[in-house]
Motif scaffolding. Sequence first.
Motif, mmCIF file in Angstrom:
data_model
loop_
_atom_site.group_PDB
_atom_site.id
_atom_site.type_symbol
_atom_site.label_atom_id
_atom_site.label_comp_id
_atom_site.label_asym_id
_atom_site.label_seq_id
_atom_site.Cartn_x
_atom_site.Cartn_y
_atom_site.Cartn_z
ATOM 1 N N ALA A 17 -111.004 -84.038 -3.819
ATOM 2 C CA ALA A 17 -111.272 -83.197 -4.986
ATOM 3 C C ALA A 17 -112.269 -83.858 -5.928
ATOM 4 O O ALA A 17 -113.084 -83.183 -6.571
ATOM 5 C CB ALA A 17 -109.970 -82.900 -5.724
ATOM 6 N N THR A 18 -112.245 -85.193 -6.016
ATOM 7 C CA THR A 18 -113.185 -85.900 -6.886
ATOM 8 C C THR A 18 -114.616 -85.691 -6.428
ATOM 9 O O THR A 18 -115.532 -85.510 -7.248
ATOM 10 C CB THR A 18 -112.845 -87.394 -6.909
ATOM 11 N N THR A 43 -119.308 -80.021 -9.410
ATOM 12 C CA THR A 43 -119.021 -78.985 -10.429
ATOM 13 C C THR A 43 -119.446 -79.438 -11.821
ATOM 14 O O THR A 43 -119.928 -78.646 -12.642
ATOM 15 C CB THR A 43 -117.510 -78.657 -10.430
ATOM 16 N N LEU A 44 -119.273 -80.727 -12.120
ATOM 17 C CA LEU A 44 -119.646 -81.241 -13.444
ATOM 18 C C LEU A 44 -121.131 -81.081 -13.716
ATOM 19 O O LEU A 44 -121.553 -80.848 -14.854
ATOM 20 C CB LEU A 44 -119.235 -82.704 -13.572
ATOM 21 N N ASP A 47 -115.703 -83.074 -4.863
ATOM 22 C CA ASP A 47 -116.098 -81.704 -5.231
ATOM 23 C C ASP A 47 -116.329 -81.570 -6.730
ATOM 24 O O ASP A 47 -117.192 -80.817 -7.178
ATOM 25 C CB ASP A 47 -115.004 -80.723 -4.788
ATOM 26 N N LEU A 48 -115.555 -82.314 -7.529
ATOM 27 C CA LEU A 48 -115.665 -82.204 -8.993
ATOM 28 C C LEU A 48 -116.998 -82.736 -9.504
ATOM 29 O O LEU A 48 -117.559 -82.226 -10.468
ATOM 30 C CB LEU A 48 -114.502 -82.961 -9.657
ATOM 31 N N ARG A 49 -117.511 -83.760 -8.887
ATOM 32 C CA ARG A 49 -118.795 -84.284 -9.315
ATOM 33 C C ARG A 49 -119.885 -83.218 -9.235
ATOM 34 O O ARG A 49 -120.736 -83.100 -10.105
ATOM 35 C CB ARG A 49 -119.171 -85.492 -8.457
#
Length: 937
Positions: free
Chosen positions: A259-260, A266-267, A262-264
């Motif tokens: 998830a981390t 998204t950020l 993928d979050l990068r």
Amino acid sequence: MTRYGLRARVITLTLAPTLIIGLLLSAFFSYNRYHDLESQVLNAGSSIIEPLAIASEQGLVNQNRESVRRLISYAHRKNSKFVRSIAVFDASHELFVTSNFHPNFDTLTFPKDKPIPFLSSSEFGDNTLILRAPVIAESQLATDARELTPTSQMLGYVAIELDLSSLRLQQYQEVFSAILVLVLGLILSGIFAYRLMYDVTRPISHMKNMVDRIRRGHLDVRIEGKMHGELDSLKNGINAMAVSLSEYHVEMQHSIDQATSDLRETLEQLEIQNVELDIAKKRAQEAARVKSEFLANMSHELRTPLNGVIGFTRQMLKTQLTNSQTDYLQTIEKSANNLLNIINDILDFSKLEAGKLALENIPFEFQDSLDEVVALQATSAHEKGLELTLKVDPKIPSGLVGDPLRIQQILTNLVGNSIKFTERGNIDISVELKSSKEDRVELQFMVRDTGIGISERQQAQLFQAFSQADASISRRYGGTGLGLVITQKLVGQMGGDISLTSRLHQGSTFWFTVKLSSTDIPMLDPIDPAVIHNKRLLLVEPNMQAASVLQQTLTNEGVMVTYRSTLPERVESFDYIIVCLPTNEEVPLAVIEEWITRCKQSTSNIIIGTASTQLALSDYLMQTHQVQCLTKPLSRKKLLQSLVDKQPAQLAPAVEVISTEKRSLNVMAVDDNPANLKLITALLSERVETVVSCTRGQAAVQKAQEQHFDIVFMDIQMPQMDGVTACKLIKETQQNAATPVVAVTAHAMSGERDRLLSEGMDDYLTKPIDETMLLQVLNKWVPVRPAEPEACLDFVAPTDVSAAAEATPIVVEKPTSQVIDWNAALKQAANKEDLAIDMLQMLVDFIPEVGELADNILDNGFDDVDQVIHLIHKLHGSCSYCGVPRLKSICATIEKALRAGDSLEDIEPELFELQDEMEKVLKSSELYLKGKEESGS
């Protein structure tokens, strides 16, 4: 129970029952033992005294003191452990013999004013017990009982005083023993509770610590040790849970890593969106600033022309006009004020949405406020042929404290809607007293109409912004749909509710409640209806609802009303006749004149009620037939005034302007609007000698450099140089550095007054300019000097002019040189000379009480301000009916100052003036009353 731990619960549940039961048992047995010991002593004393009483009979009969002394001495020696003294008294309560000296034998005797009782008695003291037994002549019982009396049977009585010290000691020992047993029981219970905590709570505390470590992430820890029963099962369950959590943690860590990543991604996208949102936020803030500035500018631009309209309308009303012209000008003034209120409503909606609308809390006359609303709406109703009525509960106080403008705004909105959606019938307004508690009242307003009605589906949309019942109504009747939204929120801020009941094609009823405070502050001088009491009046009104309201109003004032829906062919003799013309049809002029001719055969006091659209007819009837004409609906004040005056008027009387010497002041008025400048110049010219007017800020600064001014009235928004800049430059000049500058602005936004004062202005006035407020500001900043004429003090400024809206609305009359105006007194007494003399005599009788109060204040000081207000208010009310204008004016001034918060020391000059004027009234009244008596004789 979650606040207490397991240890506290175990201790509480173990010790509490033991303590409660122990206390109950100890108290029960101690109480019983305490009273058993007292009963034993009492029985022992009875066994001593009763034989002594029997054995002392012969000694008392024979008056043998020695035999009785030996008898009681033997009894004393035998029971000396607890017997202090034994005494024998005769029937006269005199000591016969005693076994031991006693310091006070009176404590052993019966009351001497009462007969000796037949039965033994006891009396407990702190450490003593006194027993008394009567000595009865047993030998006389054999004789005829009818020949004996209670007194003849009693030879005397025996009294014994017992020492209770040993008894008290034994009682204390019993109580101590009970407490000791209770403490031992608690100690044993504590030992068992400790053992229970050791076996149960210690393992549980260990498991709690392990669970806490697991919660913090130490998933490798396990609970060790041997436990019993359910605790061992709980230990195994916690260990199994720790194993499951460890496995889940490994799996979750893998998911987090994914998830981390993928979050990068998204950020990076959110960062781009944040930049776009920041730009949109700045645009929204700029739009809000532009909106606020637009509202402020529109308020100023709309108020400025309205200021001229309202101001010059008031100036024209001071001239001599016909009835129609006066009515037209009053309608213009009220309509302009109504338009001004609409402008305020535009700002109110924004304030309501933001929650920043503040309600006023000022005293006002309730009936007059409602009459203004009805008078403004009457024309619209009468143009459609509708009948408009107002019914006010007589139990409602005349003076209330609240926000009259907002109440009028709510009522105007509801009545206007009813008129808009009603084609025929009635619009009935009623106000009832719902509840009253101390000085708080709750009122319920109801507006009923006979209009098109509202369906249940449409009712749900009424209190939504920018919406109406349906699209067809919006196209037919117009409107923005904001009225009911503002109304609902205003009612909510006043602590009330609003709702409606309606049926399609049958009409609607809107109702709302508000909570207000009652007040004893005097309003405008009321009309004295005593002169029309028990007068006979014929009321002709075709509308039943309007007739009911008028009949109730007149009946409450003591008038005997006879109601007819049509004028009878033969009119009986009446003191007054009121004929109301229908609003839904036009009556021919010939018929009206024929009605007037028939009415004049009965009385000359005729009042014709006409619609507000028939002012030309009213002027014609008053000029031609010498009758009074009032506009429907007939307000209470106008109706009673017409009945009291009983004088038909053809022309509206011109306002009498009392010539007063102008104050020797040099005032400058600055305004870029010619109408506003002309109005403020005209108002000031009536009061001061010199008024310098300027249309630009630069010209005002130049004038200030050339000459000194006592006060400057400065507009704010002006081209090239605004009022704030001009104020600063004026205060920098040598001649006007200390001159007060008052801001005159049409801005009504929140915080405007504080901003102007912080930027150098000394005071603040809003447009439209009110003459009273203008003079109050003038008198505040340029007080009247002793050398100036007294007639200049027409208005008394409150201590804080910024709070003048909350000042007490007391009418302060202009001083006059006449001490007693006998014509005014006669007029106020309905031309009844005897009544006028009685009223004057009542005032004369009351003046010494007020004079004594004034002497106490001036000589000795006085702290009860409420009592001073009460007496001055009472004197003021008495002056209103006695034709003493100067005394009335002084009372109003003192009362107003005290209610504004001034101390008694601040009004000492007015008190001296009050004393002088009361002396003048007493002397003048003595001459008047003496002259009246001589003329009468």
